[in-house]
Design a protein around this motif. Structure first.
Motif, PDB file in Angstrom:
ATOM      1  N   HIS A 141      51.560  64.135  16.180  1.00  0.00           N
ATOM      2  CA  HIS A 141      50.408  63.255  16.369  1.00  0.00           C
ATOM      3  C   HIS A 141      50.374  62.678  17.770  1.00  0.00           C
ATOM      4  O   HIS A 141      51.369  62.721  18.498  1.00  0.00           O
ATOM      5  CB  HIS A 141      50.438  62.129  15.334  1.00  0.00           C
TER       6      HIS A 141
ATOM      7  N   ARG B 291      45.668  59.356  12.316  1.00  0.00           N
ATOM      8  CA  ARG B 291      46.427  59.760  13.502  1.00  0.00           C
ATOM      9  C   ARG B 291      45.982  61.158  13.899  1.00  0.00           C
ATOM     10  O   ARG B 291      46.032  62.084  13.103  1.00  0.00           O
ATOM     11  CB  ARG B 291      47.932  59.746  13.198  1.00  0.00           C
TER      12      ARG B 291
ATOM     13  N   GLY C 224      53.422  61.039  10.483  1.00  0.00           N
ATOM     14  CA  GLY C 224      53.172  59.905  11.366  1.00  0.00           C
ATOM     15  C   GLY C 224      54.363  58.977  11.465  1.00  0.00           C
ATOM     16  O   GLY C 224      54.485  58.201  12.420  1.00  0.00           O
TER      17      GLY C 224
END
Length: 660
Positions: free
Chosen positions: A285, A312, A277
């Motif tokens: 993501h 996410r 992320g």
């Protein structure tokens, strides 16, 4: 089976950043750790990684670091990266996404943006995965194929590690158990760790006595939250820090393998809380609200957007030409597919995973990925045995809408059977769901009769009375809570009797039975019914007399379900429906033509049958003198075969089958 990226990390520090143009080379931040209060991270060096000859792969040979690393030393490390993703432009200190061990003591924080250090040992010029104490556990010894239960003989025990004990002065103390505490449920000589003062854990072997032959742990990969059940996965390659080490998990799995018990694990792949992320958000993501026109933003079987539940969402419709982590070649790949297949390889190769439960498959939103993941799991399973049986491995999907095309299209092997729970809970109250009462019972007992969800085989179906989805009205509530609370909420006084009726129906039905931990002794909810993440299992309750009787009743049927051939197939005949009592007394027979049958006789009413006898019509082979009633472990005299009375809300289970 080889997985190139995992092999490379034995030789070098490796960071895979697919499709992202790096304006600055990632840095390795390396140090040692000193325990204390507070703990101290002692920096050793900060060194740039080098872009390898394979696109997207950054590497550093530990032997090139100056001053030289010390042999046989445990090191802690981070990667410092400049993320060029649109969502997170900036510089971040992140955990190795492939870390096999992490240690939160370095930061003493569980904040989403604060990363724990990865742990590795440098020895003889190579990098060796190790626990924080330096132990280097070898892969789990794989059991012989004969020791693995067939899918149609499986009884799953679904276990969260969130457990409770009562405080001396009021209230409930809730804490995560450890892998050692789980081991204590199987081994009476293991006293447990955090729950060593609970007699049923320290001095008994509850799960050995219960006899289930699959242990399914709720997600065992590392998650940051302390008070939840593992569905916020952050570090997919490492066992959960709060549950114990890789060595602890290995010891647990090898012990249960010795008992012919398989190890299943739960995997969360709709969303994550992982380092990617911050490393390469746009490759791994997505934010569906920012990409409303992207098909990847939407669930399968629904027009609704996917939900990250605080994490996410994984991006599955993403093609990138670059390094393939599995083959080591430069090809067109889906980065998230490769990442998840990497940790699948780790868990199946190192921890002996013998089956998988995939969380919320609709929210994953990509059937092509699911099919590829299932096929990768099967390839790993088949690599264990020269001639692998197709009847001894499962990839199960959880989706309460029961999208049957996942089975018919070959995407998954089995699905959770949510309608079963609704039907069973209705009939033990004398109610029906949709159909009349008789057909509610028929479809509960044999899922292949359900025209709305036409399963063709019991091995495609996971049935449950209760699951970890015990939360309140937002998720269905009222009908979802633990069985004890469900019955209590519906004004049932004799919980023991009704619970035994439920288990008699459940453990003889077509399909794979899954027992949610604690239901085998009618545990009840210790905390307000608001979230599946907080309600624990209270093993102290098993010692209560009536709960012990329920436990023994369930254990007798678990043994029958595992071993009796008649319960391993789909054959079901309904031989008796008492119309004079509103159809509330029914009998059905399990088993094929050449099998010793199992007959279930159930009274779904408030009234006992009148007199000393109750005649069940169409009883098979009534003249035999070797029938027995399983739950009471008693022989039935020939004159009483198919002619015994029933008390209210009672089920009896009969067979003349005997274990050899």
């Amino acid at each position: 089976m080889a997985f190139d990226l995992l092999q490379r990390r034995n030789e070098k520090f490796v960071l895979w950043i697919p499709g992202a143009a790096q304006t600055h080379a990632p840095l390795l931040v390396l140090g040692t750790f000193a325990a204390g209060s507070p703990a101290v991270f002692n920096p050793v060096c900060t060194v740039s990684l080098c872009n390898s000859d394979l696109l997207d792969l950054w590497e550093l040979d530990p032997n090139s670091i100056t001053p030289p690393l010390q042999n046989n030393t445990i090191y802690y490390y981070y990667f410092e990266i400049t993320d060029t993703s649109s969502s997170n432009l900036g510089t971040f200190l992140v955990t190795d996404p492939l870390a096999y061990t992490v240690d939160y003591r370095v930061t003493n924080s569980r904040d989403e943006a604060v990363q724990p250090a990865a742990v590795i040992r440098f020895r003889d010029g190579k990098l060796w995965p190790c626990d924080i104490d330096g132990n280097e556990p070898p892969p789990v010894l794989i059991p012989t194929q004969d020791a693995i239960p067939d899918n149609n003989k499986v009884v799953i025990y679904e276990l969260p590690t969130s457990w409770a004990r009562y405080k001396t002065v009021g209230g409930v103390q809730v804490e995560a158990g450890t892998f050692t505490d789980v081991l204590a449920l199987f081994d009476s000589t293991t006293v447990g760790d955090r729950f060593s003062d609970i007699p049923s854990i320290a001095h008994e072997a509850i799960l050995a006595d219960l006899g289930t032959n699959v242990l399914e742990l709720l997600p065992a990969a590392d998650a940051k939250p302390l008070d939840q059940w593992g569905y916020a996965t952050a570090h997919y390659f490492t066992p959960d820090y709060d549950l114990g080490s890789s060595s602890d998990l290995t010891k647990l799995v090898e012990f249960i393998h010795g008992m012919n018990i398989s190890f299943f694990t739960d995997v969360v792949m709709a969303f994550g809380h992982d380092p990617y992320g911050y490393i390469a958000f746009d490759q791994f993501h997505l934010d569906p609200n920012a990409e409303a026109s992207n098909p990847d933003s939407y669930q399968c079987h629904s027009e609704g957007m996917r939900n990250g539940w605080g994490g996410r969402l994984w991006r599955y419709i993403q093609n990138t030409n670059g390094y393939d982590p599995q083959s080591g070649k430069t090809v067109n790949i889906h980065p998230a597919w490769s990442f998840h297949q990497g940790h699948l390889h780790r868990w199946m190769s190192d921890f002996g995973v013998g089956g998988l439960r995939l969380d919320c498959v609709n929210n994953i939103g990509n059937y092509d990925f699911l099919r590829t993941y299932k096929e990768a799991a099967w390839s790993l399973y088949r690599s264990r045995y020269p001639s692998a049986s197709d009847a001894k491995f499962l990839v199960i999907g959880e989706e309460l809408s029961v999208p049957l095309d996942l089975i018919t299209g070959g995407t998954l092997n089995a699905l959770w059977n949510e309608p079963f729970q609704g039907r069973l809970r209705a009939v033990i109250l004398g109610q029906n769901v949709g159909d009349n009462f008789e057909w509610t019972v028929r479809k509960m007992a044999n899922c292949t009769l359900d025209s709305d969800y036409p399963f063709t085989d019991g091995a495609q179906v996971v049935n449950y009375i209760t699951s970890h989805d015990t939360e309140g009205t937002g998720f269905g509530g009222y009908q979802k809570e633990r069985l004890y609370n469900f019955l209590d909420d519906n004004g049932v006084i004799d919980v023991e009797r009704r619970a035994k009726l439920a288990f008699a129906c459940f453990l003889t039905a077509v399909g794979i039975p899954m027992i949610f931990a604690g239901e085998e002794f009618c545990d009840q909810m210790d905390l307000p019914m608001s979230s599946k993440q907080s309600d624990p299992v209270n093993y102290e309750r098993k010692a209560e007399d009536w709960r012990t009787r329920v436990f023994n009743f369930v254990a007798s049927l678990v043994n029958l379900r595992k071993n009796c051939p008649a319960l391993g197939g789909n054959d079901t005949q309904f031989i008796h429906t008492d119309k004079s009592r509103g159809g509330k007394i029914m009998a059905w027979q399990r088993g094929g033509q050449d099998q010793a049958p199992v007959v279930i006789v159930a009274n779904f009413s408030d009234e006992d049958t009148p007199g000393d006898q109750y005649f069940v019509e169409n009883w098979p082979q009534r003249n035999r003198n070797d029938w027995r009633e399983v739950t009471q472990n008693r022989n039935v005299p020939s004159e009483w075969v198919g002619n015994e009375p029933l008390m209210h809300w009672e089920a009896k289970v009969y067979t003349y089958w005997r274990e050899i």
